[in-house]
Design a protein around this motif. Structure first.
Motif, PDB file in Angstrom:
ATOM      1  N   MET A   1       0.817  -1.185   0.000  1.00 57.89           N
ATOM      2  CA  MET A   1       0.000   0.000   0.000  1.00 57.89           C
ATOM      3  C   MET A   1       0.864   1.252   0.000  1.00 57.89           C
ATOM      4  SD  MET A   1      -3.022   0.999  -0.131  1.00 57.89           S
ATOM      5  CE  MET A   1      -4.234   2.112   0.384  1.00 57.89           C
ATOM      6  N   THR A   2       1.948   1.221   0.735  1.00 54.41           N
ATOM      7  CA  THR A   2       2.821   2.379   0.814  1.00 54.41           C
ATOM      8  C   THR A   2       3.421   2.713  -0.544  1.00 54.41           C
ATOM      9  OG1 THR A   2       3.348   1.830   3.097  1.00 54.41           O
ATOM     10  CG2 THR A   2       4.814   3.358   1.981  1.00 54.41           C
ATOM     11  N   SER A   3       3.853   1.699  -1.287  1.00 55.06           N
ATOM     12  CA  SER A   3       4.446   1.976  -2.599  1.00 55.06           C
ATOM     13  C   SER A   3       3.406   2.538  -3.560  1.00 55.06           C
ATOM     14  CB  SER A   3       5.108   0.732  -3.176  1.00 55.06           C
ATOM     15  OG  SER A   3       4.156  -0.284  -3.390  1.00 55.06           O
ATOM     16  N   GLU A   4       2.146   2.087  -3.466  1.00 50.02           N
ATOM     17  CA  GLU A   4       1.070   2.624  -4.307  1.00 50.02           C
ATOM     18  C   GLU A   4       0.818   4.093  -3.954  1.00 50.02           C
ATOM     19  OE1 GLU A   4      -1.946   3.064  -7.060  1.00 50.02           O
ATOM     20  OE2 GLU A   4      -0.396   1.536  -6.894  1.00 50.02           O
ATOM     21  N   LEU A   5       0.815   4.405  -2.700  1.00 50.91           N
ATOM     22  CA  LEU A   5       0.630   5.787  -2.258  1.00 50.91           C
ATOM     23  C   LEU A   5       1.798   6.660  -2.727  1.00 50.91           C
ATOM     24  CD1 LEU A   5      -0.936   7.901  -0.668  1.00 50.91           C
ATOM     25  CD2 LEU A   5       0.270   7.129   1.384  1.00 50.91           C
ATOM     26  N   GLN A   6       3.007   6.147  -2.592  1.00 54.18           N
ATOM     27  CA  GLN A   6       4.184   6.881  -3.052  1.00 54.18           C
ATOM     28  C   GLN A   6       4.123   7.120  -4.558  1.00 54.18           C
ATOM     29  OE1 GLN A   6       7.196   4.223  -1.523  1.00 54.18           O
ATOM     30  NE2 GLN A   6       7.660   5.624   0.172  1.00 54.18           N
ATOM     31  N   ARG A   7       3.682   6.120  -5.316  1.00 51.76           N
ATOM     32  CA  ARG A   7       3.556   6.262  -6.762  1.00 51.76           C
ATOM     33  C   ARG A   7       2.550   7.346  -7.109  1.00 51.76           C
ATOM     34  NH1 ARG A   7       0.216   5.115 -10.471  1.00 51.76           N
ATOM     35  NH2 ARG A   7      -1.175   3.885  -9.173  1.00 51.76           N
ATOM     36  N   ARG A   8       1.411   7.345  -6.434  1.00 49.35           N
ATOM     37  CA  ARG A   8       0.380   8.368  -6.688  1.00 49.35           C
ATOM     38  C   ARG A   8       0.878   9.761  -6.342  1.00 49.35           C
ATOM     39  NH1 ARG A   8      -5.036   6.093  -4.159  1.00 49.35           N
ATOM     40  NH2 ARG A   8      -4.859   3.982  -4.945  1.00 49.35           N
ATOM     41  N   LEU A   9       1.567   9.875  -5.221  1.00 49.43           N
ATOM     42  CA  LEU A   9       2.103  11.178  -4.824  1.00 49.43           C
ATOM     43  C   LEU A   9       3.125  11.681  -5.835  1.00 49.43           C
ATOM     44  CD1 LEU A   9       2.498  10.690  -0.966  1.00 49.43           C
ATOM     45  CD2 LEU A   9       0.856  12.168  -2.161  1.00 49.43           C
ATOM     46  N   LEU A  10       3.979  10.777  -6.322  1.00 47.16           N
ATOM     47  CA  LEU A  10       4.959  11.148  -7.337  1.00 47.16           C
ATOM     48  C   LEU A  10       4.258  11.596  -8.620  1.00 47.16           C
ATOM     49  CD1 LEU A  10       7.865  11.370  -8.371  1.00 47.16           C
ATOM     50  CD2 LEU A  10       7.724   8.950  -8.988  1.00 47.16           C
ATOM     51  N   GLU A  11       3.238  10.857  -9.028  1.00 43.22           N
ATOM     52  CA  GLU A  11       2.490  11.233 -10.229  1.00 43.22           C
ATOM     53  C   GLU A  11       1.830  12.605 -10.066  1.00 43.22           C
ATOM     54  OE1 GLU A  11      -0.275   8.120 -11.177  1.00 43.22           O
ATOM     55  OE2 GLU A  11       1.305   6.785 -11.929  1.00 43.22           O
ATOM     56  N   GLN A  12       1.273  12.876  -8.896  1.00 43.25           N
ATOM     57  CA  GLN A  12       0.657  14.183  -8.657  1.00 43.25           C
ATOM     58  C   GLN A  12       1.699  15.297  -8.704  1.00 43.25           C
ATOM     59  OE1 GLN A  12      -1.378  13.819  -4.910  1.00 43.25           O
ATOM     60  NE2 GLN A  12      -3.211  12.918  -5.836  1.00 43.25           N
ATOM     61  N   ARG A  13       2.837  15.060  -8.069  1.00 43.17           N
ATOM     62  CA  ARG A  13       3.913  16.054  -8.048  1.00 43.17           C
ATOM     63  C   ARG A  13       4.422  16.298  -9.464  1.00 43.17           C
ATOM     64  NH1 ARG A  13       6.088  14.171  -3.626  1.00 43.17           N
ATOM     65  NH2 ARG A  13       7.415  12.656  -4.651  1.00 43.17           N
ATOM     66  N   GLU A  14       4.633  15.221 -10.223  1.00 47.04           N
ATOM     67  CA  GLU A  14       5.094  15.365 -11.605  1.00 47.04           C
ATOM     68  C   GLU A  14       4.032  16.039 -12.465  1.00 47.04           C
ATOM     69  OE1 GLU A  14       6.651  11.866 -13.448  1.00 47.04           O
ATOM     70  OE2 GLU A  14       8.511  12.007 -12.315  1.00 47.04           O
ATOM     71  N   GLY A  15       2.774  15.733 -12.217  1.00 48.34           N
ATOM     72  CA  GLY A  15       1.692  16.371 -12.967  1.00 48.34           C
ATOM     73  C   GLY A  15       1.675  17.872 -12.749  1.00 48.34           C
ATOM     74  N   ARG A  16       1.861  18.300 -11.510  1.00 49.70           N
ATOM     75  CA  ARG A  16       1.921  19.753 -11.217  1.00 49.70           C
ATOM     76  C   ARG A  16       3.135  20.393 -11.885  1.00 49.70           C
ATOM     77  NH1 ARG A  16       0.278  17.832  -6.155  1.00 49.70           N
ATOM     78  NH2 ARG A  16       2.401  17.967  -5.363  1.00 49.70           N
ATOM     79  N   GLU A  17       4.267  19.714 -11.840  1.00 52.79           N
ATOM     80  CA  GLU A  17       5.480  20.252 -12.466  1.00 52.79           C
ATOM     81  C   GLU A  17       5.318  20.318 -13.983  1.00 52.79           C
ATOM     82  OE1 GLU A  17       9.353  21.831 -13.032  1.00 52.79           O
ATOM     83  OE2 GLU A  17       7.862  21.920 -11.441  1.00 52.79           O
TER      84      GLU A  17
END
Length: 159
Positions: A1-17
Motif C-alpha cells: 500500500m505504501t508503494s502505491e501511495l508513493q507512486r500516486r504522490l509522485l504522479e501528482q507532483r510530476e503532474g503539477r510540475e
C-alpha cells in the motif's frame, strides 16, 4: 500500500510540475511527448557521453553573457545542426520525459524560463541530439549526429 501511495504522490507532483513547465513555455510547446522507449539508443548513449569529464564541447559561451546573447547563441547553434521547425526537450518527468516544442524566433527564452539548466534537445527527425550545460565560468554546447538508417535509429528496447 505504501508503494502505491508513493507512486500516486509522485504522479501528482510530476503532474503539477508538467503543468508549470507547459504554462511557462506555452508559446512554444506542443501536446506531443515521447517516452524513452521511443528514443534511439544512440541518442541516449550520446547524452551520457556529453556528461563525461573527457567530453569536449563543440562550442562555449562565457557565463556572464547577457540572457539575450545566450538565447541567440543556443538558437544559432541548434539551427546549424539541422534543428528547424520542432524538437524535443528532455525533462526530469516520468510522465513526459521528452516534450516537443516549436522552434520559432525566441523559443529558447521560453525554454530557459520554464526549465533549469542543463538542456538536452532531440531533433524531431531523431537525427541529432544536443545539450547546453552551464558549467563553471561558461556554457557548453555538445552535439551528436545520429545514424539515419532504420536499424541505427531503432531503440533496442522497442525491437
Amino acid at each position: 500500500m505504501t508503494s502505491e501511495l508513493q507512486r500516486r504522490l509522485l504522479e501528482q507532483r510530476e503532474g503539477r510540475e508538467l503543468e508549470r513547465v507547459l504554462r511557462a513555455a506555452s508559446e512554444v510547446v506542443t501536446a506531443r511527448t515521447l517516452t524513452f522507449a521511443e528514443i534511439p539508443d544512440d541518442a541516449l548513449d550520446a547524452v551520457r557521453g556529453f556528461w563525461s569529464m573527457a567530453a569536449e564541447p563543440a562550442a562555449t559561451l562565457n557565463d556572464e553573457a547577457a540572457s539575450e546573447r545566450l538565447d541567440a547563441w543556443a538558437e544559432e547553434l541548434l539551427a546549424e545542426h539541422g534543428y528547424r521547425t520542432t524538437a524535443f526537450l528532455l525533462t526530469d518527468l516520468g510522465l513526459a520525459p521528452w516534450i516537443e516544442f516549436r522552434l520559432r524566433p525566441g523559443w529558447f527564452t521560453s525554454i530557459r524560463r520554464a526549465t533549469e539548466p542543463s538542456w538536452v534537445f532531440l531533433r524531431s527527425d531523431l537525427g541529432a541530439v544536443a545539450a547546453i550545460s552551464e558549467q563553471e565560468y561558461r556554457f557548453e554546447f555538445f552535439v551528436s549526429h545520429l545514424p539515419q538508417t532504420g536499424a541505427g535509429r531503432a531503440s533496442r528496447r522497442s525491437r
